[in-house]
Design a protein around this motif. Structure first.
Motif, PDB file in Angstrom:
ATOM      1  N   VAL A 188      63.214  55.201 -17.486  1.00 60.64           N
ATOM      2  CA  VAL A 188      62.490  54.646 -16.128  1.00 60.64           C
ATOM      3  C   VAL A 188      60.980  54.504 -16.190  1.00 60.64           C
ATOM      4  N   PRO A 189      61.221  56.106 -15.706  1.00 64.45           N
ATOM      5  CA  PRO A 189      59.401  56.643 -15.483  1.00 64.45           C
ATOM      6  C   PRO A 189      58.384  56.800 -16.420  1.00 64.45           C
ATOM      7  N   THR A 190      59.204  56.422 -18.325  1.00 64.00           N
ATOM      8  CA  THR A 190      58.831  56.525 -19.579  1.00 64.00           C
ATOM      9  C   THR A 190      57.932  54.851 -19.409  1.00 64.00           C
ATOM     10  N   LEU A 191      58.687  54.009 -19.054  1.00 67.99           N
ATOM     11  CA  LEU A 191      57.865  52.539 -18.644  1.00 67.99           C
ATOM     12  C   LEU A 191      57.098  52.645 -17.464  1.00 67.99           C
ATOM     13  N   VAL A 192      57.546  53.318 -16.610  1.00 72.78           N
ATOM     14  CA  VAL A 192      56.446  52.671 -15.132  1.00 72.78           C
ATOM     15  C   VAL A 192      55.300  53.456 -15.464  1.00 72.78           C
ATOM     16  N   VAL A 193      55.028  54.954 -16.246  1.00 71.84           N
ATOM     17  CA  VAL A 193      53.827  55.250 -16.078  1.00 71.84           C
ATOM     18  C   VAL A 193      53.395  55.062 -17.460  1.00 71.84           C
ATOM     19  N   GLY A 194      53.980  54.607 -18.581  1.00 71.23           N
ATOM     20  CA  GLY A 194      53.423  54.410 -19.154  1.00 71.23           C
ATOM     21  C   GLY A 194      53.036  53.427 -20.284  1.00 71.23           C
ATOM     22  N   VAL A 195      53.574  52.111 -19.015  1.00 70.62           N
ATOM     23  CA  VAL A 195      52.459  50.779 -20.270  1.00 70.62           C
ATOM     24  C   VAL A 195      51.628  50.683 -19.526  1.00 70.62           C
ATOM     25  N   PRO A 196      51.222  50.840 -18.239  1.00 75.44           N
ATOM     26  CA  PRO A 196      50.310  51.272 -17.155  1.00 75.44           C
ATOM     27  C   PRO A 196      49.751  51.698 -17.815  1.00 75.44           C
ATOM     28  N   LEU A 197      49.563  52.915 -17.983  1.00 76.45           N
ATOM     29  CA  LEU A 197      48.421  54.366 -18.516  1.00 76.45           C
ATOM     30  C   LEU A 197      47.934  53.002 -20.384  1.00 76.45           C
ATOM     31  N   GLY A 198      48.937  52.578 -21.079  1.00 76.76           N
ATOM     32  CA  GLY A 198      48.750  52.248 -22.046  1.00 76.76           C
ATOM     33  C   GLY A 198      47.376  51.132 -21.734  1.00 76.76           C
ATOM     34  N   VAL A 199      47.624  50.175 -21.403  1.00 82.30           N
ATOM     35  CA  VAL A 199      46.761  49.025 -20.767  1.00 82.30           C
ATOM     36  C   VAL A 199      45.235  50.042 -20.773  1.00 82.30           C
ATOM     37  N   LEU A 200      45.462  50.588 -19.493  1.00 78.46           N
ATOM     38  CA  LEU A 200      44.204  51.073 -19.166  1.00 78.46           C
ATOM     39  C   LEU A 200      42.967  51.964 -19.767  1.00 78.46           C
ATOM     40  N   ALA A 201      44.588  52.355 -20.947  1.00 76.84           N
ATOM     41  CA  ALA A 201      43.947  53.437 -22.180  1.00 76.84           C
ATOM     42  C   ALA A 201      42.902  52.655 -23.107  1.00 76.84           C
ATOM     43  N   GLN A 202      43.432  51.380 -23.471  1.00 76.33           N
ATOM     44  CA  GLN A 202      42.914  49.793 -24.069  1.00 76.33           C
ATOM     45  C   GLN A 202      41.608  49.626 -23.647  1.00 76.33           C
ATOM     46  N   ARG A 203      41.923  49.131 -21.913  1.00 75.68           N
ATOM     47  CA  ARG A 203      40.703  48.653 -21.851  1.00 75.68           C
ATOM     48  C   ARG A 203      39.617  49.290 -21.721  1.00 75.68           C
ATOM     49  N   ARG A 204      39.786  50.671 -20.997  1.00 78.92           N
ATOM     50  CA  ARG A 204      38.914  51.708 -20.638  1.00 78.92           C
ATOM     51  C   ARG A 204      39.260  53.195 -21.818  1.00 78.92           C
ATOM     52  N   ARG A 205      37.484  52.981 -22.066  1.00 75.81           N
ATOM     53  CA  ARG A 205      38.128  53.845 -24.104  1.00 75.81           C
ATOM     54  C   ARG A 205      38.367  55.437 -22.954  1.00 75.81           C
ATOM     55  N   ALA A 206      37.028  55.709 -21.651  1.00 74.08           N
ATOM     56  CA  ALA A 206      37.279  56.833 -21.734  1.00 74.08           C
ATOM     57  C   ALA A 206      38.572  57.511 -21.807  1.00 74.08           C
ATOM     58  N   VAL A 207      39.510  56.763 -20.400  1.00 74.51           N
ATOM     59  CA  VAL A 207      40.397  57.039 -20.411  1.00 74.51           C
ATOM     60  C   VAL A 207      41.668  57.330 -21.804  1.00 74.51           C
ATOM     61  N   GLY A 208      41.354  56.920 -22.450  1.00 72.00           N
ATOM     62  CA  GLY A 208      42.045  56.792 -23.974  1.00 72.00           C
ATOM     63  C   GLY A 208      41.798  57.661 -24.195  1.00 72.00           C
ATOM     64  N   ARG A 209      40.473  58.631 -23.816  1.00 68.56           N
ATOM     65  CA  ARG A 209      40.167  59.715 -24.751  1.00 68.56           C
ATOM     66  C   ARG A 209      40.179  61.150 -24.129  1.00 68.56           C
ATOM     67  N   VAL A 210      40.851  60.453 -22.658  1.00 68.00           N
ATOM     68  CA  VAL A 210      41.594  61.804 -21.879  1.00 68.00           C
ATOM     69  C   VAL A 210      43.315  62.469 -22.749  1.00 68.00           C
ATOM     70  N   VAL A 211      43.785  60.329 -22.727  1.00 67.52           N
ATOM     71  CA  VAL A 211      45.178  60.834 -22.439  1.00 67.52           C
ATOM     72  C   VAL A 211      45.896  61.457 -24.058  1.00 67.52           C
ATOM     73  N   PHE A 212      44.801  60.371 -24.638  1.00 67.68           N
ATOM     74  CA  PHE A 212      45.427  60.639 -25.658  1.00 67.68           C
ATOM     75  C   PHE A 212      45.554  62.592 -26.471  1.00 67.68           C
ATOM     76  N   PRO A 213      44.963  62.936 -26.315  1.00 68.44           N
ATOM     77  CA  PRO A 213      44.897  64.662 -26.781  1.00 68.44           C
ATOM     78  C   PRO A 213      45.525  64.899 -26.703  1.00 68.44           C
ATOM     79  N   VAL A 214      46.022  65.117 -24.709  1.00 71.06           N
ATOM     80  CA  VAL A 214      47.248  65.515 -23.461  1.00 71.06           C
ATOM     81  C   VAL A 214      48.315  64.672 -24.327  1.00 71.06           C
ATOM     82  N   LEU A 215      48.697  63.661 -24.502  1.00 70.24           N
ATOM     83  CA  LEU A 215      49.602  63.484 -24.453  1.00 70.24           C
ATOM     84  C   LEU A 215      50.493  63.722 -26.403  1.00 70.24           C
TER      85      LEU A 215
END
Lengths: 380, 302
Positions: A188-215
Motif C-alpha cells: 500500500v505505501p509502496t503504491l501510494v508513494v511510488g506511483v506519483p514519484l514515478g510520474v513526477l520523475a518522468q515529467r521532471r528530469r531533475a526529480v529523476g536525477r535525485v530519486v533514482f540514485p537514492v533508490l
C-alpha cells in the motif's frame, strides 16, 4: 538426432542424479545425518511404476517437435513429478513401519534434481505449446492439482518435512497469512508513494536525477542491515510518543524496510512505462481536444500499464522473499519457521518455511504474468 | 502529498492498535528450550484463567528483550547470566554465582526497567565442554580438571565450537585460564553459525576427527548422542538459569502469575530440562505436547 536440446540436457541430468545421488536420507533421529538411500532401493513394485512416465521424457528429446509431442511431454513430466513424491512418501512409510518413532526420512539430493528436471521439462513443454491465457490457466491448475494430490491424500505424512508440519499445524496457517499481510501492508505505501514519484520523475528530469540514485543505493543495503538500522530510530520514536503504537520490532520496521526496497522497481517501471508512450499519440490526443488530465488517464495510463504491471510483479516477488528475513525483527511469517529450523539445525523445518515462500512467489509471478498477457501486450 | 502521509499514518496506527486489550502476551526466543519454557508459561497462565496471546519464538535475544522493554510482549523466559550484557557489567564476578547473579539482575531490572524476574529454574544452561563417551570413559574424564590434565598430557582432543565460544574471553579462554590448558589451533574446528546442535552432531558423527563439542548445559542432544559433559568444578563460566521475566504492571494486574509459575520452574532441574529438550530436538516431538505431558505428570495441570 537430438531435436530438443533443453529436454536432452534435463534427461541427462536426471539419469545422472538417479544413478549417483541419494533419493532419500534415513536418519535414526532428527539431529543425526541420514543414511543415503538410492532410487533403485525405492523402486519396488507396484509403487516403483510411479517413475514410468520418465521413459517418455527419455525418448522425447529425439522426437520431431510438435504440439502433440509437447502436450505429451507436459503430461509425462507432471505425472513424473507427482509420482516421485508418491514414491518418496511410500518408501518413507515403509521405513517408518520398522523404525523408532524418532527416525526421520528426508528428501535426498537425487530427489531434488529429479523433481526439478521434471518440472523444468513441464515448463519447456508449456512454453512450446504457446497457449492463450485461458488454456494456460487450465494446464497450470491441472498440473498444480496433480502435484498437490499426494500431499492432500496423506501419502507424504511419513516424510520428515510433514512431521515438522504436524508439530506446527496450528501456527502454520497463521504464518502463511502473516507473511501475506507483511507483503500486502508494504504494497500500500509502496503504491501510494511510488506511483506519483514515478510520474513526477518522468515529467521532471531533475526529480529523476535525485530519486533514482537514492533508490538504487537503498537497494544495495543488505536486508538484515536495513532491519537493524530501523530498530534504533523506531524505538526512539516509540519512546517519544508511546501513544502512536509504533515499535522497533514487529510489523513496523518490516513494512518500512520492504517499502524502501519495493520503491525502486515501481518508480522505475512507472517512469519507463510513461517514457514508452509515443509522443505522436499524445499529440494526436491533444489535437482531438483532450485536456491534460484526459490525456493522462485515457492515453498514458492504458499504454504504460503493461510495463507498470511487470514492475509490480518484480516488486511482489522480491517482497515475498525479503519478508522472510523480517522474522529476525519479530515480524513473524514463514521466515520465523525457517529461522527456528536454522537454530535447531533441523533442515526439514527450514524447508517447511522455505517451500511455501517459493510457492507464494511462483503464484504471485504467474498471476501477474497472466494479467499482463490478458492485457494483450507483451511486457517490455 | 499531505493526504498521502495522513493515509499512511492512519493505516499503520490501525495496524498497531489491533491487539487484544487484556491478554497477557507470552513471548520467547527462537531456540527450542526457550520455546518449551514459553509454552509452559502459556499453558500455566491459561490453566489459571488468565487470557493469553501467543508470541512464542518471536526472535533472537535482542528482539525479544526490546519487545519486553517496549511493552510489545508482557512475559518471556530469560537467562540470569544475560543480565551481564543487558546492563553492560559482564566483568563483574557476581554472574558466576547462581544466587548472587539472580539477585543482581532482579534488582537492576526492577529499578531501571520495571521488569520482575521470578525465581529461576535450578538448571544452568551455560557453555560447557562435552566429550564422546568412547573417549571420556577410557581416559577417565568427568570434570574440566580431568579434561585439562588429559589435554596437557598430549590427549588428542578436537573440539567443534562456534567462533563466539572460541574468541569470547568469557568462554573457551576462561576455561583455559581457569584450568590451565591450551587447545592448539588444529584442535579447534570453528563451525559457521555454530549452534550446539551442529557442534554436538559433529562430535557424535566424528566429522573431521572431532571428538569434543561446545554444548549448553541443558542441551537435550548431549546424552541422547552419547556425550559426557565435563563438570565446571571451579566455576569458570557465568551461570545462566532460566527464569520468567515479566513487566511489573502486568504482574500487578495478574498477581496469580507468580504462584502459577514459580513451582513449575523450581521443578525444572538440569536433568529434567535435558530430557524434555531431547524429546523436542532429537526425537522431534511437538513442543506443546512435551510441555503438557510434563506439567500433567507433575500435577501442575489437571
Amino acid at each position: 538426432m537430438i531435436r530438443n536440446r533443453v529436454l536432452f540436457a534435463l534427461a541427462v541430468a536426471a539419469v545422472a542424479a538417479a544413478a549417483a545421488l541419494p533419493f532419500l536420507g534415513f536418519a535414526p533421529n532428527r539431529l543425526l545425518s541420514g543414511r543415503p538411500i538410492p532410487l533403485s532401493a525405492a523402486l519396488d513394485p507396484p509403487w516403483g511404476l510411479a517413475v514410468l512416465p520418465g521413459v517418455w521424457l527419455l525418448a522425447a528429446p529425439f522426437l520431431r517437435p510438435g504440439r502433440g509431442v509437447a502436450l505429451a511431454t507436459v503430461g509425462a513430466a507432471v505425472l513424473l513429478a507427482s509420482g516421485l513424491l508418491v514414491l518418496a512418501g511410500h518408501h518413507a512409510a515403509q521405513l517408518a513401519s520398522s523404525a523408532s518413532p524418532a527416525a526421520r526420512t528426508s528428501f535426498g539430493s537425487g530427489f531434488w534434481v529429479l523433481e526439478a528436471a521434471a518440472l523444468l521439462a513441464a515448463l519447456d513443454g508449456i512454453r512450446r505449446l504457446e497457449l492463450a491465457p485461458a488454456p494456460r490457466i487450465a494446464v497450470g491448475a491441472g498440473a498444480a492439482l496433480l502435484l498437490a494430490a499426494p500431499l492432500l491424500a496423506g501419502q507424504l505424512d511419513q516424510l520428515s518435512i510433514l512431521k515438522e508440519y504436524a508439530n506446527r499445524r496450528d501456527v502454520f496457517a497463521d504464518a502463511v497469512v502473516r507473511h501475506g499481510v507483511i507483503v500486502a501492508a508494504a504494497l500500500v505505501p509502496t503504491l501510494v508513494v511510488g506511483v506519483p514519484l514515478g510520474v513526477l520523475a518522468q515529467r521532471r528530469r531533475a526529480v529523476g536525477r535525485v530519486v533514482f540514485p537514492v533508490l538504487n543505493i537503498v537497494q544495495t543495503i543488505p536486508s538484515i542491515a536495513l532491519f537493524g538500522l530501523l530498530l534504533a530510530p523506531l524505538s526512539a520514536l516509540a519512546g517519544a510518543w508511546p501513544g502512536l503504537g509504533i515499535s522497533g520490532v514487529g510489523l513496523w520496521p518490516a513494512v518500512i524496510a520492504l517499502t524502501l526496497y519495493s520503491l525502486l522497481p515501481i518508480v522505475r517501471n512507472v517512469a519507463a512505462g510513461l517514457d514508452g508512450v509515443p509522443a505522436p499519440v499524445r499529440q494526436a490526443a491533444r489535437g482531438m481536444g483532450m485536456t491534460p488530465a484526459q490525456v493522462f488517464l485515457r492515453v498514458d495510463v492504458p499504454l504504460a500499464l503493461p510495463v507498470f504491471l511487470s514492475g509490480l510483479r518484480i516488486t511482489l516477488v522480491q517482497a515475498v522473499g525479503l519478508a522472510a528475513v523480517a522474522a529476525l525483527i519479530g515480524a513473524g511469517g514463514l521466515g520465523a519457521i525457517m529461522f527456528q529450523g536454522l537454530f535447531a539445525n533441523a533442515l526439514d523445518l527450514v524447508l517447511l518455511g522455505a517451500v511455501p515462500v517459493i510457492l507464494l512467489a511462483v503464484a504471485v509471478d504467474g498471476a501477474l504474468r497472466l494479467a499482463v498477457a490478458l492485457l494483450g501486450r507483451s511486457p517490455a | 502529498m499531505r493526504t498521502v502521509i495522513a493515509f499512511m499514518l492512519g493505516l499503520l496506527l490501525a495496524g498497531g492498535g489491533a491487539q487484544a486489550a487484556d491478554a497477557v502476551r507470552v513471548g520467547s526466543k527462537l531456540d527450542s528450550e526457550s520455546g518449551l519454557l514459553g509454552t509452559m508459561i502459556l499453558q500455566m497462565l491459561e490453566a489459571n484463567g488468565i487470557p493469553t496471546e501467543n508470541r512464542i519464538q518471536l526472535g533472537p535475544t535482542k528482539i525479544v528483550r526490546s519487545a519486553l522493554l517496549a511493552g510489545e510482549i508482557d512475559i518471556y523466559p530469560e537467562y540470569t547470566g544475560n543480565g551481564a550484557f543487558f546492563f553492560n557489567i559482564d566483568s563483574d564476578p557476581v554472574w558466576k554465582n547462581a544466587g548472587a547473579g539472580y539477585e543482581k539482575v532482579r534488582q537492576l531490572d526492577r529499578e531501571k526497567n520495571n521488569v520482575v524476574w521470578l525465581k529461576p529454574a535450578p538448571a544452568n544452561n551455560t557453555w560447557a565442554i562435552a566429550v564422546r563417551k568412547d573417549v571420556a570413559s577410557p581416559n577417565g574424564l568427568a570434570s574440566m580438571e580431568d579434561f585439562a590434565k588429559w589435554v596437557s598430557g598430549g590427549g588428542k582432543a578436537k573440539i567443534a565450537a562456534s567462533a563466539e565460544f572460541v574468541e569470547s574471553p568469557a568462554a573457551l579462554p576462561s576455561f583455559q585460564g581457569t584450568y590451565g590448558f591450551t587447545l592448539k589451533p588444529e584442535q579447534i574446528l570453528v563451525l559457521a553459525g555454530g549452534d550446539t546442535a551442529a557442534t554436538i552432531r559433529a562430535a557424535a558423527e566424528g566429522t573431521s576427527g572431532v571428538n569434543t563439542a561446545m554444548v549448553y548445559g541443558t542441551d537435550g542432544a548431549i546424552s541422547a548422542l552419547d556425550l559426557v559433559v565435563m563438570a565446571d568444578t571451579k566455576g569458570a563460566q557465568m551461570v545462566y538459569e532460566p527464569a520468567p521475566t515479566v513487566r511489573a504492571a502486568v504482574l500487578d494486574k495478574h498477581p496469580k502469575i507468580k504462584d502459577a509459575l514459580e513451582p513449575v520452574f523450581a521443578s525444572l532441574d538440569a536433568g529434567t530440562l535435558r530430557t524434555l529438550n531431547a524429546r523436542i530436538s532429537v526425537e522431534g516431538q511437538d513442543v506443546k505436547q512435551v510441555a503438557t505431558a510434563y506439567l500433567k505428570s507433575k500435577g501442575f495441570l489437571k
